[in-house]
Write a protein that holds these residues in place. Sequence first.
Motif, PDB file in Angstrom:
ATOM      1  N   SER A   1     -17.131   5.853  -7.300  1.00  0.00           N
ATOM      2  CA  SER A   1     -17.495   7.098  -6.854  1.00  0.00           C
ATOM      3  C   SER A   1     -16.130   7.974  -7.024  1.00  0.00           C
ATOM      4  N   VAL A   2     -15.587   8.195  -8.325  1.00  0.00           N
ATOM      5  CA  VAL A   2     -14.496   8.540  -8.705  1.00  0.00           C
ATOM      6  C   VAL A   2     -14.777   9.924  -9.963  1.00  0.00           C
TER       7      VAL A   2
ATOM      8  N   ARG B   1       0.210  -1.954 -13.160  1.00  0.00           N
ATOM      9  CA  ARG B   1       1.318  -1.639 -13.808  1.00  0.00           C
ATOM     10  C   ARG B   1       0.980  -0.458 -14.628  1.00  0.00           C
ATOM     11  N   GLN B   2      -0.209  -0.170 -14.977  1.00  0.00           N
ATOM     12  CA  GLN B   2      -0.579   1.402 -15.662  1.00  0.00           C
ATOM     13  C   GLN B   2      -1.213   2.378 -14.721  1.00  0.00           C
ATOM     14  N   GLY B   3      -0.986   2.199 -13.322  1.00  0.00           N
ATOM     15  CA  GLY B   3      -1.386   3.358 -12.316  1.00  0.00           C
ATOM     16  C   GLY B   3      -2.926   3.353 -12.253  1.00  0.00           C
ATOM     17  N   ILE B   4      -3.587   2.062 -12.307  1.00  0.00           N
ATOM     18  CA  ILE B   4      -5.037   1.902 -11.887  1.00  0.00           C
ATOM     19  C   ILE B   4      -4.969   0.869 -10.673  1.00  0.00           C
ATOM     20  N   MET B   5      -5.596   1.366  -9.549  1.00  0.00           N
ATOM     21  CA  MET B   5      -5.798   0.413  -8.476  1.00  0.00           C
ATOM     22  C   MET B   5      -7.222  -0.239  -8.209  1.00  0.00           C
ATOM     23  N   ILE B   6      -7.338  -1.559  -8.600  1.00  0.00           N
ATOM     24  CA  ILE B   6      -8.702  -2.159  -8.461  1.00  0.00           C
ATOM     25  C   ILE B   6      -8.325  -3.370  -7.426  1.00  0.00           C
ATOM     26  N   ARG B   7      -9.340  -4.210  -7.307  1.00  0.00           N
ATOM     27  CA  ARG B   7      -9.265  -5.058  -6.232  1.00  0.00           C
ATOM     28  C   ARG B   7      -9.792  -6.615  -6.494  1.00  0.00           C
ATOM     29  N   GLN B   8      -9.012  -7.540  -6.191  1.00  0.00           N
ATOM     30  CA  GLN B   8      -9.296  -8.820  -6.705  1.00  0.00           C
ATOM     31  C   GLN B   8     -10.410  -9.601  -5.464  1.00  0.00           C
ATOM     32  N   GLY B   9     -11.123 -10.455  -6.025  1.00  0.00           N
ATOM     33  CA  GLY B   9     -12.441 -10.791  -5.232  1.00  0.00           C
ATOM     34  C   GLY B   9     -11.871 -11.661  -3.913  1.00  0.00           C
TER      35      GLY B   9
ATOM     36  N   PHE C   1       0.747  -1.217  -0.029  1.00  0.00           N
ATOM     37  CA  PHE C   1       0.027   0.043   0.096  1.00  0.00           C
ATOM     38  C   PHE C   1       0.913   1.157  -0.045  1.00  0.00           C
ATOM     39  N   ASP C   2       2.047   1.182   0.466  1.00  0.00           N
ATOM     40  CA  ASP C   2       2.964   2.446   0.762  1.00  0.00           C
ATOM     41  C   ASP C   2       3.514   2.585  -0.832  1.00  0.00           C
ATOM     42  N   GLU C   3       3.592   1.536  -1.506  1.00  0.00           N
ATOM     43  CA  GLU C   3       3.986   1.822  -3.113  1.00  0.00           C
ATOM     44  C   GLU C   3       2.888   2.363  -3.905  1.00  0.00           C
ATOM     45  N   LEU C   4       1.506   1.906  -3.284  1.00  0.00           N
ATOM     46  CA  LEU C   4       0.396   2.618  -4.261  1.00  0.00           C
ATOM     47  C   LEU C   4       0.268   3.847  -3.839  1.00  0.00           C
ATOM     48  N   PHE C   5       0.309   4.191  -2.849  1.00  0.00           N
ATOM     49  CA  PHE C   5       0.353   5.676  -2.144  1.00  0.00           C
ATOM     50  C   PHE C   5       1.290   6.605  -2.877  1.00  0.00           C
ATOM     51  N   ALA C   6       2.477   5.825  -3.164  1.00  0.00           N
ATOM     52  CA  ALA C   6       3.627   6.648  -3.549  1.00  0.00           C
ATOM     53  C   ALA C   6       3.469   6.889  -5.114  1.00  0.00           C
ATOM     54  N   THR C   7       2.578   6.274  -5.899  1.00  0.00           N
ATOM     55  CA  THR C   7       2.536   6.180  -7.362  1.00  0.00           C
ATOM     56  C   THR C   7       1.795   7.495  -7.629  1.00  0.00           C
ATOM     57  N   GLU C   8       2.596   8.305  -8.360  1.00  0.00           N
ATOM     58  CA  GLU C   8       1.939   9.598  -8.837  1.00  0.00           C
ATOM     59  C   GLU C   8       0.867   9.592  -9.825  1.00  0.00           C
ATOM     60  N   GLY C   9      -0.197  10.037  -9.575  1.00  0.00           N
ATOM     61  CA  GLY C   9      -1.574  10.165 -10.477  1.00  0.00           C
ATOM     62  C   GLY C   9      -2.243   8.602 -10.348  1.00  0.00           C
ATOM     63  N   LEU C  10      -2.054   7.947  -9.261  1.00  0.00           N
ATOM     64  CA  LEU C  10      -2.822   6.670  -9.235  1.00  0.00           C
ATOM     65  C   LEU C  10      -4.382   6.895  -9.440  1.00  0.00           C
ATOM     66  N   LEU C  11      -4.908   6.013 -10.071  1.00  0.00           N
ATOM     67  CA  LEU C  11      -6.360   6.036  -9.897  1.00  0.00           C
ATOM     68  C   LEU C  11      -6.961   5.123  -8.999  1.00  0.00           C
ATOM     69  N   TRP C  12      -7.372   5.690  -7.822  1.00  0.00           N
ATOM     70  CA  TRP C  12      -7.805   4.623  -6.466  1.00  0.00           C
ATOM     71  C   TRP C  12      -9.192   4.268  -7.268  1.00  0.00           C
ATOM     72  N   MET C  13      -9.133   2.983  -7.402  1.00  0.00           N
ATOM     73  CA  MET C  13     -10.752   2.463  -7.908  1.00  0.00           C
ATOM     74  C   MET C  13     -10.707   0.905  -7.412  1.00  0.00           C
ATOM     75  N   GLY C  14     -10.376   0.765  -6.073  1.00  0.00           N
ATOM     76  CA  GLY C  14     -10.416  -0.453  -5.624  1.00  0.00           C
ATOM     77  C   GLY C  14     -10.947  -0.391  -4.067  1.00  0.00           C
ATOM     78  N   GLN C  15     -10.828   0.363  -3.420  1.00  0.00           N
ATOM     79  CA  GLN C  15     -11.284   0.790  -1.892  1.00  0.00           C
ATOM     80  C   GLN C  15     -12.489   1.447  -1.677  1.00  0.00           C
ATOM     81  N   ASN C  16     -13.220   1.494  -2.664  1.00  0.00           N
ATOM     82  CA  ASN C  16     -14.563   2.388  -2.469  1.00  0.00           C
ATOM     83  C   ASN C  16     -14.390   3.579  -1.758  1.00  0.00           C
ATOM     84  N   THR C  17     -13.293   4.144  -1.906  1.00  0.00           N
ATOM     85  CA  THR C  17     -13.125   5.399  -1.534  1.00  0.00           C
ATOM     86  C   THR C  17     -13.745   6.342  -2.338  1.00  0.00           C
TER      87      THR C  17
END
Length: 376
Positions: free
Chosen positions: A346-347, A321-329, A11-27
């Motif tokens: 909600s993005v 790898r392409q800057g998108i965070m989604i989640r596995q079942g 998660f630290d690597e995800l947070f440090a990814t510039e421009g990451l599209l957070w699409m996996g945590q329902n935020t």
Amino acid sequence: MSGFSTRNKYFDELFATEGLLWMGQNTNHIPPHPAVKAAMLASIEAAEFNAYAPPLGFEALREAIVADLGVANVEAVVTEGGVNALATICRARCRPGTTLVTTDPTWKWPCLFARQQGAEVIEIPIYDPATNYKLTPQALEAAVDERTAIIYIVDPNNPLGICYSRAEIEAFSEIARRNNALLVHDCTYRDFATEHHPALKVSTENTVVSMSFSKWLGLAGLRVGAFVAVPDLAAEISSWSTGVLGGSVISQRAALAGLSVKPGWMQEVRRINRENQEAIRTATEKQGFALPVFPSQGNFLVIETIQAGIRPEALVAAAKRQGIMIRQGTYHTERFGERFIKVSTSVPAAWVEAFCEKLPSLVEDARKLNDVEAQF
């Protein structure tokens, strides 16, 4: 590297990814309402963070939470995120020899909290079109007995996005009361639903509602949530809290401001959420994926990849790898997790457009991936 360190590094690597599209945590990543941002800035300018907040939360916020829920003669207790509310509830009631009854899939952390207290967790499978992906009163009745300490219902369900009717909530409440079990109605996603029925509106006996400001208001990183119950029950649960010095002052100011603008704010958020879900449905169906529940009553979609021969973990790795965070079942369920991914909706619309545009290449990349890193 130890397991817990591996998870943190992920998660630290995800947070440090510039421009990451957070699409996996329902935020919620829709830009905040100006009033919410102004409340936080005013709190910082006043240096309110130098002092502790009241242990149960600011009275104005507690009252606003109860008013928003629309139930009389109950009290709200502010917690450090919705997860802290649920952890406290489990500490208060779960013991060796007791059970926590929930669904499969569900939100997994209360199951962990119950097991930490020595309780057995009973997960009732609901990933079934024959029951409309819902828990039935008959299935709940069969799983509950004198050992049951907690019945835990996530509604709308995370990750499926189904929502229960008032009649279904009434049936669950009656089963809980008859077996002297605590009905915990996790209403984290209720504000995305077209119609929702908090269990406290059915009965306040042996009932607690938990909620969060992480999702609808977009305050995930600020950690503010609550639980609501009649005074005696609220006091009992609060006696097990570790948050004896109160929650974040800045978070509570933001939450109170959010409640003051909620009707208009959520109308716009729900519109964006609906349009994003429609766009994702179109794009995923072109790839041979299926959406078992549509529209979702939450701010997320379960997308089945199994029919297309795509492993969820491979697709998650390709997206990362392409800057998108989604989640596995498997984050939600070992039993059904190999079937699907979950994508947040909600993005900003631009994020969804990027996801849909890249999806064909993500699928192609996922077909070539065998070994993937550990995912959480």
